[in-house]
Design an enzyme around this catalytic site. Sequence first.
Site, PDB file in Angstrom:
ATOM      1  CG  ASP A 191      -1.945   1.083   1.231  1.00  0.00           C
ATOM      2  OD1 ASP A 191      -1.906   1.925   0.308  1.00  0.00           O
ATOM      3  OD2 ASP A 191      -2.797   1.097   2.137  1.00  0.00           O
ATOM      4  CG  HIS A 232      -1.624   5.492   3.007  1.00  0.00           C
ATOM      5  ND1 HIS A 232      -1.786   6.293   4.108  1.00  0.00           N
ATOM      6  CD2 HIS A 232      -2.396   4.425   3.222  1.00  0.00           C
ATOM      7  CE1 HIS A 232      -2.618   5.721   4.969  1.00  0.00           C
ATOM      8  NE2 HIS A 232      -2.997   4.578   4.445  1.00  0.00           N
ATOM      9  CD  GLU A 254      -4.648  -0.558  -0.358  1.00  0.00           C
ATOM     10  OE1 GLU A 254      -4.536  -1.807  -0.229  1.00  0.00           O
ATOM     11  OE2 GLU A 254      -5.105   0.154   0.536  1.00  0.00           O
ATOM     12  CD  GLU A 283      -7.387   3.269   1.479  1.00  0.00           C
ATOM     13  OE1 GLU A 283      -6.838   2.215   1.110  1.00  0.00           O
ATOM     14  OE2 GLU A 283      -7.021   3.894   2.472  1.00  0.00           O
ATOM     15  CG  ASP A 334     -14.181   1.483   4.234  1.00  0.00           C
ATOM     16  OD1 ASP A 334     -15.229   1.174   4.855  1.00  0.00           O
ATOM     17  OD2 ASP A 334     -13.084   1.652   4.792  1.00  0.00           O
ATOM     18  CG  HIS A 347     -10.129   0.495   2.965  1.00  0.00           C
ATOM     19  ND1 HIS A 347     -10.717   1.458   3.743  1.00  0.00           N
ATOM     20  CD2 HIS A 347      -8.794   0.593   3.167  1.00  0.00           C
ATOM     21  CE1 HIS A 347      -9.769   2.129   4.389  1.00  0.00           C
ATOM     22  NE2 HIS A 347      -8.598   1.630   4.061  1.00  0.00           N
TER      23      HIS A 347
HETATM   24 MG   LIG Z   1      -4.912   1.691   1.764  1.00  0.00          MG
END
Ligand SMILES: [Mg+2]
Length: 381
Positions: free
Chosen positions: A183, A185, A209, A235, A257, A284
Amino acid sequence: MKIARIETFLVPPRWLFCRIETDDGVAGWGEPVVEGRAEVVRAAVDVLAEYLIGQDPLRIQDHWQVLTKGGFYRGGPVLSSAVAGLDQALWDIAGKTYGAPVHALLGGPVRDRVRVYAWVGGDEPTELTEQITAQVEAGFTAVKMNAAGATSPVTTPAETAQIVARVAAARDVLGPHRDVAVDFHGRLTVASARRVLTELAPLHPLFVEEPVVPDHDHLLPGLVATSPIPLATGERLYSRTDFLPALTAGIAVAQPDLSHAGGITEVHRIASLADTYGAQLAPHCPLGPIALAASLQIAFATPNFLIQEQSRGIHYNKDADLLSYVVDPEPFRFVAGHAHRGDAPGLGVTVDEAAVRAADRTGHAWRNPVWRHADGSFAEW
Ligand SMILES: [Mg+2]
């Protein structure tokens, strides 16, 4: 049966729960939250509750239409998350009323167990090795890790090497039969992502991700075309409409999510939309037990499902954890890295109401960190 009462509970570590009670005494639970903005979502739930009081709780689809479209201005994380939590609670009530788990109401189960992954956070390769070893010993067949901290707009050779070293350390422990998901971010620019994805490819991540922030999703087609690694995002996308460009761009994994993207009602549809693009669903869920229970119900009923995130042991959680607010931990007992299907009605989780009410008296004020680059400028967290 009518909706008689809607309450919200601000509970540590950083969650918001809602409880809908009917005049027949049936209670359903949901988790309407945006991490770091929980109080704002709480206010949105209070406003939406004005409409729901006195309504038949079983008209979920109709309520979803009114809650998302009935205010003229629509969408965005706060409103979509408020609707998401209320929607989860309505499905919980529906399941309890019909005496069936939500996955049965969605068409019945398509699998008996759901693969879940564990988070590993360690910043140093040695820490990472220890944490992954512990998760492998606990039976998990996949882990997810952050691969980088604040990263220069164009990664230096040292930054790129450090990212590769961390993922290589993970692969060393996992071997070829387990998976590592990575991930970012949204901490990479598109230019850095191109460079890093190519370097990571030999380590065969399950997916990468959010290589870039959702603001740059219009550049995903180029990134997908040049990435040998399956890309995942979602997400921070809140509806079918938000997912459409990413799916059209060719992402391999859609990550709505359940507490942000309009709840069970909308994520069920996002899964179908993803299926038409050959994309897999990996919801998520770094959140609490109600959001995870809702995610698992979707997972049991969705053919194009890949893997489920869950928050046990996640580094964000201080003071409370996934099991702090449930009476029975059984739905979240992972055997060989999988959650097993139960037949309890509704979301299949029994919330410890007394613990929730007590925790709400403490509340929380969780905010995400604000990061800076070495020169003092803002950095993506
Ligand atoms: Mg994430």
